[in-house]
Design an enzyme around this catalytic site. Structure first.
Site, PDB file in Angstrom:
ATOM      1  N   HIS A  34     -37.306  36.872  -5.407  1.00 34.51           N
ATOM      2  CA  HIS A  34     -38.407  36.303  -6.187  1.00 34.51           C
ATOM      3  C   HIS A  34     -39.505  37.378  -6.239  1.00 34.51           C
ATOM      4  O   HIS A  34     -39.652  38.158  -5.301  1.00 34.51           O
ATOM      5  CB  HIS A  34     -38.909  35.057  -5.463  1.00 34.51           C
ATOM      6  CG  HIS A  34     -39.895  34.233  -6.225  1.00 34.51           C
ATOM      7  ND1 HIS A  34     -41.224  34.550  -6.308  1.00 34.51           N
ATOM      8  CD2 HIS A  34     -39.737  33.091  -6.936  1.00 34.51           C
ATOM      9  CE1 HIS A  34     -41.849  33.635  -7.028  1.00 34.51           C
ATOM     10  NE2 HIS A  34     -40.968  32.741  -7.421  1.00 34.51           N
ATOM     11  N   LYS A  51     -41.435  22.599  -2.566  1.00 35.02           N
ATOM     12  CA  LYS A  51     -40.018  22.554  -2.945  1.00 35.02           C
ATOM     13  C   LYS A  51     -39.218  21.672  -1.995  1.00 35.02           C
ATOM     14  O   LYS A  51     -38.004  21.529  -2.129  1.00 35.02           O
ATOM     15  CB  LYS A  51     -39.426  23.974  -2.956  1.00 35.02           C
ATOM     16  CG  LYS A  51     -40.023  24.884  -4.020  1.00 35.02           C
ATOM     17  CD  LYS A  51     -39.280  26.189  -4.079  1.00 35.02           C
ATOM     18  CE  LYS A  51     -40.120  27.314  -4.662  1.00 35.02           C
ATOM     19  NZ  LYS A  51     -40.261  27.254  -6.114  1.00 35.02           N
ATOM     20  N   CYS A 102     -39.152  34.120 -12.273  1.00 30.65           N
ATOM     21  CA  CYS A 102     -39.864  35.007 -11.351  1.00 30.65           C
ATOM     22  C   CYS A 102     -38.905  35.931 -10.608  1.00 30.65           C
ATOM     23  O   CYS A 102     -39.153  36.291  -9.457  1.00 30.65           O
ATOM     24  CB  CYS A 102     -40.702  34.225 -10.345  1.00 30.65           C
ATOM     25  SG  CYS A 102     -41.941  33.189 -11.091  1.00 30.65           S
ATOM     26  N   ASP A 107     -36.781  34.895   3.348  1.00 32.73           N
ATOM     27  CA  ASP A 107     -37.470  33.991   2.431  1.00 32.73           C
ATOM     28  C   ASP A 107     -36.615  32.730   2.306  1.00 32.73           C
ATOM     29  O   ASP A 107     -35.599  32.720   1.615  1.00 32.73           O
ATOM     30  CB  ASP A 107     -37.666  34.679   1.073  1.00 32.73           C
ATOM     31  CG  ASP A 107     -38.303  33.749   0.039  1.00 32.73           C
ATOM     32  OD1 ASP A 107     -38.569  32.578   0.374  1.00 32.73           O
ATOM     33  OD2 ASP A 107     -38.538  34.209  -1.099  1.00 32.73           O
ATOM     34  N   GLN A 143     -35.812  28.499  -0.767  1.00 32.27           N
ATOM     35  CA  GLN A 143     -34.759  27.719  -1.430  1.00 32.27           C
ATOM     36  C   GLN A 143     -33.669  27.282  -0.450  1.00 32.27           C
ATOM     37  O   GLN A 143     -32.649  26.739  -0.876  1.00 32.27           O
ATOM     38  CB  GLN A 143     -34.120  28.537  -2.567  1.00 32.27           C
ATOM     39  CG  GLN A 143     -35.080  28.959  -3.651  1.00 32.27           C
ATOM     40  CD  GLN A 143     -35.486  27.814  -4.575  1.00 32.27           C
ATOM     41  OE1 GLN A 143     -34.929  26.715  -4.524  1.00 32.27           O
ATOM     42  NE2 GLN A 143     -36.470  28.068  -5.427  1.00 32.27           N
TER      43      GLN A 143
HETATM   44  C1  LIG Z   1     -37.000  32.268  -3.388  1.00 30.03           C
HETATM   45  C2  LIG Z   1     -38.446  31.997  -3.606  1.00 30.03           C
HETATM   46  N1  LIG Z   1     -39.357  32.713  -2.940  1.00 30.03           N
HETATM   47  C3  LIG Z   1     -40.673  32.486  -3.095  1.00 30.03           C
HETATM   48  C4  LIG Z   1     -41.140  31.525  -3.952  1.00 30.03           C
HETATM   49  C5  LIG Z   1     -42.612  31.350  -4.097  1.00 30.03           C
HETATM   50  O1  LIG Z   1     -43.019  30.088  -3.736  1.00 30.03           O
HETATM   51  P1  LIG Z   1     -44.539  29.680  -3.988  1.00 30.03           P
HETATM   52  O2  LIG Z   1     -44.742  29.831  -5.466  1.00 30.03           O
HETATM   53  O3  LIG Z   1     -44.626  28.266  -3.563  1.00 30.03           O
HETATM   54  O4  LIG Z   1     -45.370  30.604  -3.222  1.00 30.03           O
HETATM   55  C6  LIG Z   1     -40.221  30.770  -4.680  1.00 30.03           C
HETATM   56  C7  LIG Z   1     -40.671  29.726  -5.615  1.00 30.03           C
HETATM   57  O5  LIG Z   1     -40.916  29.864  -6.765  1.00 30.03           O
HETATM   58  C8  LIG Z   1     -38.846  31.014  -4.509  1.00 30.03           C
HETATM   59  O6  LIG Z   1     -37.934  30.321  -5.190  1.00 30.03           O
END
Ligand SMILES: Cc1ncc(COP(=O)(O)O)c(C=O)c1O
Lengths: 154, 421
Positions: free
Chosen positions: B136, B239, B379, B213, B216
Site C-alpha cells: 500500500h 477495516k 493505493c 503491515d 488486511q
Molecule cells: C495493506 C494496507 N496498508 C495500509 C493501509 C492504510 O490504512 P489507513 O488508511 O487506515 O491508514 C491500508 C488501507 O487502505 C491497507 O489496505
C-alpha cells in the site's frame, strides 16, 4: 439501465471515436493524466491564423474520458480559437454545475449528453480530462512553446 | 457450483449490521463488496461509541474525577483487548495511533530521526530499507521519505506473474546492510498472503528488523505476533468493524524502548524542563496529546465482537467465499484475475479486469445495480504498473458477505459485458 450517465451518444463516441490518433503538423501538445484512476490523454492542436485546423488525440481510459475527447475533436476542429475557448468554458461550467446547469445544445452539440455526468463528482474529472489538455495545448500553440506539457488533473 | 457450507450463521451476523439492510437508488439492495476499503460496523460498536459519549465522556489519564476514571479504564481496557487479540506478550506494547498509515509512519520517522541512542535504530548512508512492490502507498512513501532524509537505500521485492513475492533474490536483497524489512501480510490489491516466515528467517540472519503491515490480515484471521516472529505490526481499526480514526502499532518491548519518541506533547513525557525533557515509558511515550478515546474504546468493542463470532470461523467463511468467487469470476468470459488465481495463500480480496471495459465503467455499472466494489489502483499503483494495467476492479469480502452477493457480482458483470459488448 444507466439512463443518466451512459447516454447512447456517449457509448457511440466511445465505441466509434471521431478523429482519434495523433497527427502532424501541430503547434502545441499536452499530456494529462488523472492519477486517481489512471486515465490519460495526449492532445495536439494545430492552428492557422486564428483557426483551429485540427485537434488530434490519443489516450486510454474509461468511456467517459474517451468519448469526451471524441466530442471535443468534433466540436472544436475548424472553429476559431476564440469560439473554441467559449465552448470549452460552457462545457466546463456544465460539468461543474452539479447537475443544475441546463445544457445548451447549440453550443455543445453532442456534448449535452454529458449533462448527467455532472451528478457524479467522481466522474467529472474523467469528462474534463481532454478539455484541460486541449486548453494547455492551445496555449502552447499560441505562445509557440510547442512541446509537451505534463500535467496531473486532480 | 453450489454455495458451500459456511461455519457462520451469516443471516444472524447480518442482523448486527443495520447498514446492510439499506436499499439504494432503483430499490436495489446493497451488495457491499468493499470491506478491504473499510468494513461496516455492528450495532455493538455503534452503541459503545454512543454510550461512551453519553455517559462516560472525560479526558483520560489526567482527571481525578469519576468520569475521568471511567474513561481511562475503558481506554486502557481497549488496550488489553487489542493485546489479547494479537497475543502480544505485554499490553504496554500496544500503541494507539490514528490509523495504519500513522503506525507505519511512526516507525519510518523514528528510525530516520537519528535520535535513538542505539545506532541499530538509526538509519543512515550505507543502510538499506526493503519493502515490496505490492505495498500500500502507506508502506512505500514513508520509507522513500526516510531514505531521502537519511541517505539510506530504498529497495524492494518484485512480483511474480501470478501475484506473489519474487523471493528468488532474497539472499542478496536482505543483507548485512539491511536495517528494516517492511512488508504487507495480505495484499490489499491482489489478495496474496505473503510468506512471512521466510522473510523473517532471512532478516534474523542479518539482524534486520521486520515490520508487518497487518491492515488486511488482522481483521480476517487469528494472529499471534510471537508465532509470526516479526518485530512490529501495524493495523487499522476501521477495516475490522471498528471506527475510523484509530489504528494500532504493536512492537516488541525492546524495539519500542529503543525507538525515540515520534510526536511530542502532553502525556508522552516523564518530566519537562525548559532545559530538556524525559519521556514516559511505552505505550505512552508514543501517544502524545489527547488520544482518540472513543475510537479506541469502540475498537475494543469491535475486538469483542470479532472474537465473539470467532476469527477462525470468519477466516474459514471467507475462504469459502473466495473459492466460490474465483470459480464464478473465471466463468465470466473476458474476466481476468489479477493476483493468485487459486486458493493457495490468498485471502478474500479479488482484483480483476474485464476485457475492453475500463474499471471505472465496470464499477459504475455495478453500482447502478447496487453492487459496491472499488475501482482504481487501490493505493498500490506499482502493482498496476507491474501488470501493465491502468486499474482494476476489486471485490472484497468479510464475515457478513453472502454467496448470493457473489452471484450478484457475477450477474452484474454479465450485464456490464452486454452493455459495452
Ligand atoms: C495493506 C494496507 N496498508 C495500509 C493501509 C492504510 O490504512 P489507513 O488508511 O487506515 O491508514 C491500508 C488501507 O487502505 C491497507 O489496505
Amino acid at each position: 439501465m444507466s439512463d443518466s450517465l451512459y447516454q447512447e451518444i456517449i457509448l457511440d463516441h466511445y465505441k466509434h471515436p471521431h478523429g482519434r490518433g495523433l497527427r502532424e503538423p501541430f503547434g502545441g501538445e499536452a499530456h494529462h493524466v488523472n492519477p486517481t484512476c489512471g486515465d490519460e490523454i495526449t492532445v495536439r492542436v494545430a492552428i492557422d491564423g486564428s483557426t483551429i485546423t485540427d485537434v488530434s488525440y490519443d489516450g486510454q481510459g474509461c468511456s467517459i474520458s474517451q468519448a469526451s475527447a471524441s466530442v471535443l475533436h468534433e466540436l472544436l476542429t475548424g472553429t476559431t480559437v476564440e469560439d473554441a475557448f467559449a465552448v470549452e468554458k460552457t462545457f466546463t461550467e456544465l460539468m461543474q454545475g452539479r447537475g443544475q446547469v441546463e445544457p445548451d445544445e447549440d453550443v455543445l452539440g453532442d456534448g449535452i449528453a454529458f449533462a448527467g455526468v455532472a451528478k457524479y463528482p467522481a466522474r467529472v474529472k474523467c469528462a474534463l480530462l481532454s478539455w484541460m489538455a486541449f486548453k494547455d495545448a492551445t496555449a502552447r500553440a499560441l505562445t509557440g512553446a510547442g512541446q509537451t506539457s505534463e500535467e496531473e488533473t486532480r | 457450483m453450489s454455495a458451500p457450507h459456511s461455519p457462520l450463521d451469516v443471516d444472524r451476523v447480518r442482523k448486527d449490521f443495520p447498514i446492510l439492510e439499506r436499499r439504494l437508488a432503483g430499490d436495489h439492495p446493497l451488495v457491499y463488496l468493499d470491506s478491504a476499503n473499510t468494513s461496516q460496523k455492528p450495532t455493538a460498536v455503534l452503541d459503545t461509541l454512543a454510550e461512551h459519549y453519553t455517559r462516560h465522556n472525560a479526558n483520560v489519564a489526567r482527571a481525578v474525577h469519576q468520569l475521568g476514571e471511567e474513561s481511562t479504564a475503558a481506554y486502557e481496557g481497549a488496550r488489553d483487548k487489542l493485546a489479547a487479540l494479537i497475543k502480544a506478550p505485554s499490553r504496554d506494547e500496544i500503541i494507539f495511533t490514528k490509523n495504519a498509515s500513522e503506525a507505519l509512519n511512526l516507525v519510518a520517522h523514528t528510525l530516520a530521526s537519528g535520535l535513538a541512542d542505539d545506532p541499530h535504530y538509526r538509519l543512515g548512508p550505507g543502510d538499506e530499507i526493503v519493502v515490496t512492490q505490492m505495498e500500500h502507498h502507506s508502506n512505500i512513501v514513508p520509507w522513500q521519505l526516510a531514505a531521502k532524509r537519511t541517505g539510506a537505500a530504498f529497495r524492494w521485492f518484485g512480483l511474480t506473474d501470478d501475484g506473489r513475492l519474487d523471493l528468488s533474490t532474497i539472499g542478496e536483497l536482505i543483507n548485512e546492510r539491511t536495517k528494516i524489512v517492511s512488508l504487507v501480510h495480505q495484499s490489499n490489491s491482489l489478495g496474496t498472503v505473503n510468506d512471512v516466515a521466510t522473510v523473517v528467517a532471512r532478516a534474523r540472519e542479518v539482524g534486520a528488523l521486520v515490520l508487518l503491515d497487518g491492515s488486511q490480515s488482522v481483521p480476517h484471521q487469528p494472529i499471534d505476533v510471537t508465532a509470526l516472529g516479526v518485530d512490529l505490526l501495524a493495523f487499522t481499526g476501521h477495516k475490522m468493524v471498528g471506527p475510523t480514526g484509530i489504528g494500532v502499532l504493536w512492537g516488541r518491548r525492546e524495539v519500542l524502548d529503543a525507538l525515540p519518541p515520534f510526536l511530542g506533547g502532553g502525556e508522552m513525557i516523564e518530566t519537562v524542563d525548559m532545559t530538556g525533557s524525559t519521556f514516559a515509558p511505552i505505550p505512552h511515550k508514543f501517544e502524545a496529546g489527547t488520544p482518540p478515546i472513543a475510537q479506541a474504546i469502540g475498537l475494543g468493542a469491535a475486538v469483542d465482537y470479532l472474537t465473539g463470532v470467532g476469527l477462525d470461523r470468519i477466516h474459514e467463511h471467507e475462504l469459502g467465499l473466495t473459492a466460490y468467487a474465483l470459480d464464478k469470476l473465471n466463468a465470466v468470459d473476458g474476466v481476468r484475475i489479477i493476483g493468485p488465481n487459486s486458493m493457495e495463500s490468498r485471502g478474500g480480496t479479488v482484483s480483476f479486469v474485464v476485457d475492453g471495459v475500463h474499471p471505472h465503467d465496470v464499477g459504475q455499472l455495478l453500482d447502478e445495480q447496487g453492487v459496491a466494489v472499488r475501482v482504481g489502483h487501490h493505493c498500490a499503483r506499482p502493482v498496476c504498473v507491474r501488470y501493465g494495467i491502468p486499474a482494476t476492479t476489486r471485490a472484497s469480502f468479510y464475515l457478513y458477505t453472502t454467496f448470493d452477493e457473489i452471484d450478484a457480482l457475477a450477474d452484474g458483470l454479465h450485464q456490464v459485458k452486454r452493455f459495452f459488448g
